[in-house]
Design an enzyme around this catalytic site. Structure first.
Site, PDB file in Angstrom:
ATOM      1  N   LYS A   1     -45.771 -69.463   4.241  1.00 23.35           N
ATOM      2  CA  LYS A   1     -44.947 -68.548   5.042  1.00 23.35           C
ATOM      3  C   LYS A   1     -43.720 -69.264   5.602  1.00 23.35           C
ATOM      4  O   LYS A   1     -42.632 -68.697   5.663  1.00 23.35           O
ATOM      5  CB  LYS A   1     -45.786 -67.903   6.154  1.00 23.35           C
ATOM      6  CG  LYS A   1     -46.906 -67.008   5.639  1.00 23.35           C
ATOM      7  CD  LYS A   1     -46.380 -65.899   4.748  1.00 23.35           C
ATOM      8  CE  LYS A   1     -47.463 -64.914   4.314  1.00 23.35           C
ATOM      9  NZ  LYS A   1     -46.942 -63.828   3.460  1.00 23.35           N
TER      10      LYS A   1
ATOM     11  N   TYR B   1     -51.687 -71.379   4.023  1.00 21.47           N
ATOM     12  CA  TYR B   1     -51.047 -70.082   4.288  1.00 21.47           C
ATOM     13  C   TYR B   1     -49.776 -70.279   5.114  1.00 21.47           C
ATOM     14  O   TYR B   1     -48.713 -69.739   4.792  1.00 21.47           O
ATOM     15  CB  TYR B   1     -52.049 -69.197   5.025  1.00 21.47           C
ATOM     16  CG  TYR B   1     -51.553 -67.817   5.379  1.00 21.47           C
ATOM     17  CD1 TYR B   1     -51.393 -66.839   4.397  1.00 21.47           C
ATOM     18  CD2 TYR B   1     -51.267 -67.468   6.698  1.00 21.47           C
ATOM     19  CE1 TYR B   1     -50.952 -65.558   4.724  1.00 21.47           C
ATOM     20  CE2 TYR B   1     -50.827 -66.194   7.033  1.00 21.47           C
ATOM     21  CZ  TYR B   1     -50.684 -65.250   6.041  1.00 21.47           C
ATOM     22  OH  TYR B   1     -50.242 -63.980   6.366  1.00 21.47           O
TER      23      TYR B   1
HETATM   24  P1  NAD Z   1     -53.785 -57.097   2.589  1.00 22.52           P
HETATM   25  O1  NAD Z   1     -54.697 -58.154   2.104  1.00 22.52           O
HETATM   26  O2  NAD Z   1     -54.364 -55.880   3.210  1.00 22.52           O
HETATM   27  O3  NAD Z   1     -52.782 -56.654   1.440  1.00 22.52           O
HETATM   28  C1  NAD Z   1     -52.170 -57.579   0.598  1.00 22.52           C
HETATM   29  C2  NAD Z   1     -51.875 -56.883  -0.692  1.00 22.52           C
HETATM   30  O4  NAD Z   1     -51.345 -57.827  -1.626  1.00 22.52           O
HETATM   31  C3  NAD Z   1     -53.137 -56.295  -1.323  1.00 22.52           C
HETATM   32  O5  NAD Z   1     -52.871 -54.998  -1.794  1.00 22.52           O
HETATM   33  C4  NAD Z   1     -53.425 -57.245  -2.464  1.00 22.52           C
HETATM   34  O6  NAD Z   1     -54.089 -56.637  -3.545  1.00 22.52           O
HETATM   35  C5  NAD Z   1     -52.012 -57.644  -2.851  1.00 22.52           C
HETATM   36  N1  NAD Z   1     -52.008 -58.866  -3.643  1.00 22.52           N
HETATM   37  C6  NAD Z   1     -52.664 -60.030  -3.389  1.00 22.52           C
HETATM   38  N2  NAD Z   1     -52.462 -60.903  -4.371  1.00 22.52           N
HETATM   39  C7  NAD Z   1     -51.649 -60.276  -5.281  1.00 22.52           C
HETATM   40  C8  NAD Z   1     -51.097 -60.670  -6.507  1.00 22.52           C
HETATM   41  N3  NAD Z   1     -51.344 -61.881  -7.025  1.00 22.52           N
HETATM   42  N4  NAD Z   1     -50.301 -59.796  -7.174  1.00 22.52           N
HETATM   43  C9  NAD Z   1     -50.052 -58.569  -6.668  1.00 22.52           C
HETATM   44  N5  NAD Z   1     -50.569 -58.143  -5.501  1.00 22.52           N
HETATM   45  C10 NAD Z   1     -51.361 -58.983  -4.818  1.00 22.52           C
HETATM   46  O7  NAD Z   1     -52.791 -57.809   3.567  1.00 22.52           O
HETATM   47  P2  NAD Z   1     -51.804 -57.221   4.684  1.00 22.52           P
HETATM   48  O8  NAD Z   1     -52.414 -57.507   5.975  1.00 22.52           O
HETATM   49  O9  NAD Z   1     -51.377 -55.840   4.357  1.00 22.52           O
HETATM   50  O10 NAD Z   1     -50.599 -58.244   4.491  1.00 22.52           O
HETATM   51  C11 NAD Z   1     -49.408 -57.948   3.767  1.00 22.52           C
HETATM   52  C12 NAD Z   1     -48.433 -59.095   3.941  1.00 22.52           C
HETATM   53  O11 NAD Z   1     -48.165 -59.297   5.327  1.00 22.52           O
HETATM   54  C13 NAD Z   1     -48.973 -60.435   3.424  1.00 22.52           C
HETATM   55  O12 NAD Z   1     -47.924 -61.168   2.843  1.00 22.52           O
HETATM   56  C14 NAD Z   1     -49.474 -61.112   4.674  1.00 22.52           C
HETATM   57  O13 NAD Z   1     -49.465 -62.501   4.542  1.00 22.52           O
HETATM   58  C15 NAD Z   1     -48.476 -60.628   5.701  1.00 22.52           C
HETATM   59  N6  NAD Z   1     -48.993 -60.661   7.075  1.00 22.52           N
HETATM   60  C16 NAD Z   1     -50.050 -59.901   7.476  1.00 22.52           C
HETATM   61  C17 NAD Z   1     -50.483 -59.976   8.791  1.00 22.52           C
HETATM   62  C18 NAD Z   1     -51.606 -59.147   9.316  1.00 22.52           C
HETATM   63  O14 NAD Z   1     -51.922 -59.281  10.497  1.00 22.52           O
HETATM   64  N7  NAD Z   1     -52.230 -58.292   8.555  1.00 22.52           N
HETATM   65  C19 NAD Z   1     -49.864 -60.830   9.670  1.00 22.52           C
HETATM   66  C20 NAD Z   1     -48.802 -61.601   9.229  1.00 22.52           C
HETATM   67  C21 NAD Z   1     -48.370 -61.499   7.916  1.00 22.52           C
END
Ligand code: NAD
Length: 252
Positions: free
Chosen positions: A164, A160
């Site tokens: 990133k 991961y």
């Molecule tokens: P989440 O898992 O709630 O949402 C991710 C979304 O991406 C989901 O709707 C999922 O269905 C979709 N997805 C996954 N694989 C896919 C694919 N192959 N095609 C299309 N859609 C797809 O995650 P989140 O927490 O909302 O995270 C969103 C972004 O922010 C991600 O890139 C994550 O890495 C990043 N992020 C999140 C956090 C956190 O604390 N939640 C922290 C740092 C970075």
């Protein structure tokens, strides 16, 4: 709502992985600022429909745009169709992402491949096709969702974190490559945000992270969406190649 509050009026945005979490908050925020928002999702059509209903109830506009960002062909076809149908594509938010955590010695090849394909390959492919339309219009905004772990690292998240960190490199490279067409490319690197992704963390891990965050709490999805909202705005026209940390001071 005043005209000044709708700086994206007339623009078309695509948010990948927009059916829940950060992507959903971003979709809502961009629609609230006046953009037509294409809601990408992979499988959860009900959640995507409910996101669209929320946007429409708030007086915004949008549509559904299903595809798997990790697929070699689907993003190009779907995004080209969207740009043709709407006549433009001003904003791309590469938000879709997955975590497949595991320690190095036991990490499975298929998890490595899929994490790379979705998190890094997805953003690359979506940017490649979106940039074609943006370059023709000589305007565009691309924002990639990175993570604090790109720079901080995190045990059990080598794949991961690698994706990133790769995304941040890609952000800087594309910022240079696309600048002559007035397309800006930036990233937002959230820390620990209250979503389903972090809800999956074990309780002790959650408590340990909280203790490390100067602001003493998890971030919220609207707080991340506000940062994206700034970077895609016309006002951010001189900001490109930047990674904006939204992490409560966790890592600077
Ligand atoms: P989440 O898992 O709630 O949402 C991710 C979304 O991406 C989901 O709707 C999922 O269905 C979709 N997805 C996954 N694989 C896919 C694919 N192959 N095609 C299309 N859609 C797809 O995650 P989140 O927490 O909302 O995270 C969103 C972004 O922010 C991600 O890139 C994550 O890495 C990043 N992020 C999140 C956090 C956190 O604390 N939640 C922290 C740092 C970075």
């Amino acid at each position: 709502m005043s005209i000044e509050a709708r700086p994206l009026e007339g623009q078309v945005a695509l948010v990948t992985g927009a059916s829940r979490g950060i992507g959903r908050a971003v979709a809502r925020a961009l629609a609230q600022r006046g953009a037509f928002v294409a809601i990408n999702y992979r499988t959860d059509v009900d959640a995507a429909r409910s996101c669209l209903a929320e946007i429409e109830e708030a007086g915004g506009q949008g549509g559904l745009c299903p595809f798997d960002v990790g697929d070699a062909e689907a993003p190009a076809n779907a995004i080209a169709a969207l740009a043709k149908e709407q006549g433009r594509l001003d904003i791309l938010v590469n938000n879709a992402g997955i975590t497949r955590d595991g320690l190095l010695l036991r990490y499975r090849e298929e998890d490595w491949q899929r994490t790379l394909e979705v998190n890094l390959g997805g953003a690359f492919r979506c940017s490649r096709v979106a940039a074609r339309t943006m370059a023709r219009a000589r305007y565009g905004r691309i924002v990639n969702l990175s993570s604090v772990v790109a720079s901080m690292g995190n045990a059990g998240q080598a794949a991961y974190a690698a994706t990133k960190a790769g995304l941040e490199g890609m952000t800087r490279a594309l910022a240079r490559e696309l600048a002559s067409r007035s397309i800006t490319v930036n990233a937002v690197a959230p820390g620990f945000i209250d979503t389903e992704m972090t809800a999956a963390l074990p309780e002790e891990a959650r408590a340990a992270y909280l203790a490390m965050i100067p602001l003493g709490r998890l971030g919220s999805t609207p707080e991340v969406a506000a940062a994206v909202g700034f970077l895609v705005s016309p006002e951010a026209s001189y900001v490109t190649g930047h990674v904006l940390a939204v992490n409560g001071g966790l890592y600077t």
